[in-house]
Design an enzyme around this catalytic site. Structure first.
Site, mmCIF file in Angstrom:
data_model
loop_
_atom_site.group_PDB
_atom_site.id
_atom_site.type_symbol
_atom_site.label_atom_id
_atom_site.label_comp_id
_atom_site.label_asym_id
_atom_site.label_seq_id
_atom_site.Cartn_x
_atom_site.Cartn_y
_atom_site.Cartn_z
ATOM 1 N N ASN A 44 43.905 35.137 50.084
ATOM 2 C CA ASN A 44 42.697 34.591 49.358
ATOM 3 C C ASN A 44 42.062 35.149 47.950
ATOM 4 O O ASN A 44 40.950 34.924 47.701
ATOM 5 C CB ASN A 44 41.653 34.461 50.313
ATOM 6 C CG ASN A 44 41.342 36.151 50.795
ATOM 7 O OD1 ASN A 44 41.921 37.049 50.280
ATOM 8 N ND2 ASN A 44 40.476 36.225 51.657
ATOM 9 N N GLU A 79 31.901 50.937 47.492
ATOM 10 C CA GLU A 79 33.285 50.399 46.855
ATOM 11 C C GLU A 79 33.267 50.972 45.619
ATOM 12 O O GLU A 79 34.282 51.347 44.832
ATOM 13 C CB GLU A 79 33.339 48.975 47.109
ATOM 14 C CG GLU A 79 33.486 48.744 48.684
ATOM 15 C CD GLU A 79 33.288 47.230 48.828
ATOM 16 O OE1 GLU A 79 33.291 46.371 47.985
ATOM 17 O OE2 GLU A 79 33.284 46.778 50.079
ATOM 18 N N TYR A 102 38.934 49.400 53.357
ATOM 19 C CA TYR A 102 38.789 48.429 54.652
ATOM 20 C C TYR A 102 38.599 48.998 55.762
ATOM 21 O O TYR A 102 39.378 48.736 56.932
ATOM 22 C CB TYR A 102 40.116 47.585 54.669
ATOM 23 C CG TYR A 102 40.206 46.301 53.746
ATOM 24 C CD1 TYR A 102 39.037 45.301 53.483
ATOM 25 C CD2 TYR A 102 41.080 46.206 52.823
ATOM 26 C CE1 TYR A 102 39.325 44.463 52.502
ATOM 27 C CE2 TYR A 102 41.398 44.950 51.875
ATOM 28 C CZ TYR A 102 40.308 44.206 51.955
ATOM 29 O OH TYR A 102 40.197 43.227 51.160
ATOM 30 N N HIS A 134 38.137 39.900 46.286
ATOM 31 C CA HIS A 134 37.182 40.444 47.094
ATOM 32 C C HIS A 134 35.944 40.682 46.678
ATOM 33 O O HIS A 134 35.837 40.784 45.228
ATOM 34 C CB HIS A 134 37.970 41.815 47.331
ATOM 35 C CG HIS A 134 36.796 42.812 47.838
ATOM 36 N ND1 HIS A 134 36.612 42.804 49.394
ATOM 37 C CD2 HIS A 134 35.853 43.783 47.436
ATOM 38 C CE1 HIS A 134 35.576 43.695 49.563
ATOM 39 N NE2 HIS A 134 35.021 44.167 48.372
ATOM 40 N N LYS A 177 42.887 40.411 43.858
ATOM 41 C CA LYS A 177 43.900 40.905 44.744
ATOM 42 C C LYS A 177 45.461 40.485 43.971
ATOM 43 O O LYS A 177 45.414 39.731 42.983
ATOM 44 C CB LYS A 177 43.729 40.302 46.045
ATOM 45 C CG LYS A 177 42.585 40.676 46.838
ATOM 46 C CD LYS A 177 42.553 39.857 48.307
ATOM 47 C CE LYS A 177 41.042 40.367 48.973
ATOM 48 N NZ LYS A 177 41.011 39.555 49.956
HETATM 49 N N1 UDP Z 1 41.756 39.033 56.508
HETATM 50 C C1 UDP Z 1 43.092 38.379 57.026
HETATM 51 N N2 UDP Z 1 42.939 37.699 58.110
HETATM 52 C C2 UDP Z 1 41.931 37.598 58.900
HETATM 53 C C3 UDP Z 1 40.664 38.138 58.495
HETATM 54 C C4 UDP Z 1 40.804 38.872 57.140
HETATM 55 O O1 UDP Z 1 44.205 38.621 56.414
HETATM 56 O O2 UDP Z 1 41.925 36.848 60.078
HETATM 57 C C5 UDP Z 1 41.982 39.678 55.163
HETATM 58 C C6 UDP Z 1 41.632 38.761 54.053
HETATM 59 O O3 UDP Z 1 42.395 39.108 52.894
HETATM 60 C C7 UDP Z 1 40.178 39.200 53.944
HETATM 61 C C8 UDP Z 1 40.119 40.662 54.163
HETATM 62 O O4 UDP Z 1 41.145 40.718 55.189
HETATM 63 O O5 UDP Z 1 39.619 38.775 52.587
HETATM 64 C C9 UDP Z 1 38.808 41.356 54.469
HETATM 65 O O6 UDP Z 1 38.307 40.731 55.716
HETATM 66 P P1 UDP Z 1 36.817 40.242 55.763
HETATM 67 O O7 UDP Z 1 36.443 39.965 57.018
HETATM 68 O O8 UDP Z 1 36.283 41.481 55.176
HETATM 69 O O9 UDP Z 1 36.684 39.137 54.641
HETATM 70 P P2 UDP Z 1 35.878 39.074 53.222
HETATM 71 O O10 UDP Z 1 34.923 40.038 53.067
HETATM 72 O O11 UDP Z 1 37.212 39.579 52.318
HETATM 73 O O12 UDP Z 1 35.529 37.777 53.204
HETATM 74 MG MG MG Z 2 34.659 42.217 53.650
#
Ligand code: UDP
Ligand code: MG
Length: 160
Positions: free
Chosen positions: A123, A137, A60, A126, A20
């Site tokens: 974080n 994707e 997303y 991805h 990211k």
């Molecule tokens: N995210 C966020 N706040 C939250 C949950 C998710 O900002 O409470 C962001 C975070 O960058 C995350 C992305 O949205 O990596 C996608 O969320 P997902 O639940 O798909 O998590 P991932 O698959 O990335 O672990």
């Molecule tokens: Mg995800």
């Protein structure tokens, strides 16, 4: 034991891993590539890319109604991302394991998020959450001709 090795062998898979904008800005591209490379996974595609909102809404799609979605869009378009395809046995699940939990504070040390990040909204990486989303994707982020099939000379040393 007469059962053939091939009967228990996991499927070869592909996953979509993306560094990211914060990971790119913080100079973590090489470190993240290194972890996948040294584990033995094979790189299938790689590019630095400026994502736009339209693409991120597709990527997303399931999160559009979440309160953090506008902030997520802003974050993900704030600078270039690094898009990658990694291939190998069980790489979708192993890739998620190498990334750590969505919330870095729930991520074990030794994971990418657990070693390099602190809050969920920054974080740094991805990873696809299933084989189906990985394939979706990869199609979304890469043209067909950007994903290469090539013979990896390490294969015989990584797999039995
Ligand atoms: N995210 C966020 N706040 C939250 C949950 C998710 O900002 O409470 C962001 C975070 O960058 C995350 C992305 O949205 O990596 C996608 O969320 P997902 O639940 O798909 O998590 P991932 O698959 O990335 O672990
Ligand atoms: Mg995800």
């Amino acid at each position: 034991l007469t059962r053939s090795r091939s009967a228990v062998r996991m499927a070869m898979e592909r996953t979509y891993i993306m560094i990211k904008p914060d990971g790119v800005q913080r100079g973590l591209v090489g470190e993240i590539i290194k972890r996948f490379e040294q584990r033995g996974y094979k790189l299938g595609a790689l590019k630095l890319y400026q994502a736009n909102e339209d693409l991120l809404r597709k990527h997303y799609g399931d999160l559009q109604e979440k309160p953090f979605f506008p902030g997520l869009l802003k974050y993900m378009t704030s600078g270039p991302v690094t898009c990658m395809v990694w291939e190998g046995e069980n790489v979708v699940r192993m890739g998620r394991q190498m990334l750590g939990e969505t919330n870095p504070q729930a991520s074990a040390p030794g994971t990418i998020r657990g070693d390099f990040s602190i809050v969920v909204g920054r974080n740094i990486c991805h990873g696809s959450d299933s084989v189906a989303s990985a394939e979706k994707e990869i199609k979304l982020w890469f043209d067909d001709n950007e994903v290469l099939a090539w013979k990896d000379h390490s294969h015989a040393w990584v797999y039995e």
